[in-house]
Design an enzyme around this catalytic site. Structure first.
Site, short mmCIF file in Angstrom:
data_model
loop_
_atom_site.label_atom_id
_atom_site.label_comp_id
_atom_site.label_asym_id
_atom_site.label_seq_id
_atom_site.Cartn_x
_atom_site.Cartn_y
_atom_site.Cartn_z
N LYS A 58 52.05 22.31 -47.74
CA LYS A 58 51.43 21.64 -48.88
C LYS A 58 52.34 20.54 -49.44
O LYS A 58 51.86 19.50 -49.88
CB LYS A 58 51.05 22.65 -49.95
CG LYS A 58 49.92 23.57 -49.48
CD LYS A 58 49.65 24.70 -50.44
CE LYS A 58 48.56 25.61 -49.86
NZ LYS A 58 48.34 26.78 -50.71
N HIS A 108 57.97 38.58 -54.12
CA HIS A 108 56.84 39.47 -53.81
C HIS A 108 56.78 40.63 -54.78
O HIS A 108 57.77 40.98 -55.42
CB HIS A 108 56.91 39.97 -52.36
CG HIS A 108 58.14 40.76 -52.06
ND1 HIS A 108 58.30 42.08 -52.42
CD2 HIS A 108 59.28 40.40 -51.44
CE1 HIS A 108 59.47 42.51 -52.03
NE2 HIS A 108 60.10 41.50 -51.43
#
Length: 120
Positions: A58, A108
């Site tokens: 991205k 995470h």
């Protein structure tokens, strides 16, 4: 700053992809990345590195098109900090955009992995 990217992945989605396709790791990751992940042996590590590659794509403004997954490599310093190496098509895109370096952060929880990347 030239580009920014973020990605979030459900860890169980990555586990299912591995179960469904035994070649999942070799399709997405470099040998160096796979060796690192095997030392950790955790699904959240794999999901985090997958999210990192998506975030980097991205930054490059393309998503994963125009180059292969392995053209983006997530490596680590001796202290464990993730770093980005780009090769071939991804490196060419980086140079075209004037990006000298891509900074990455990976995290995470129990269910999700997230990565943020910045091209400078």
């Amino acid at each position: 700053m030239i580009g920014i990217g973020i990605d979030i992945v459900e860890i169980n989605r990555i586990e299912k992809a591995q179960e469904k396709n035994p070649r999942f790791l070799t399709k997405i990751f470099t040998e160096k990345e796979i060796a690192y992940m095997m030392t950790k042996n955790k699904s959240e590590t794999i999901a985090g590195m997958f999210a990192a590659k998506e975030a980097v794509s991205k930054v490059l403004g393309t998503g994963i098109s125009g180059f292969k997954w392995q053209h983006i490599e997530i490596d680590h310093t001796n202290m464990g900090q993730p770093i980005v190496n780009c090769y071939e098509g991804a490196k060419t895109r980086m140079e075209d955009l004037g990006i000298e370096k891509i900074l990455i952060s990976i995290s995470h929880s129990k269910a999700y992995a997230v990565a943020n990347a910045v091209g400078v």
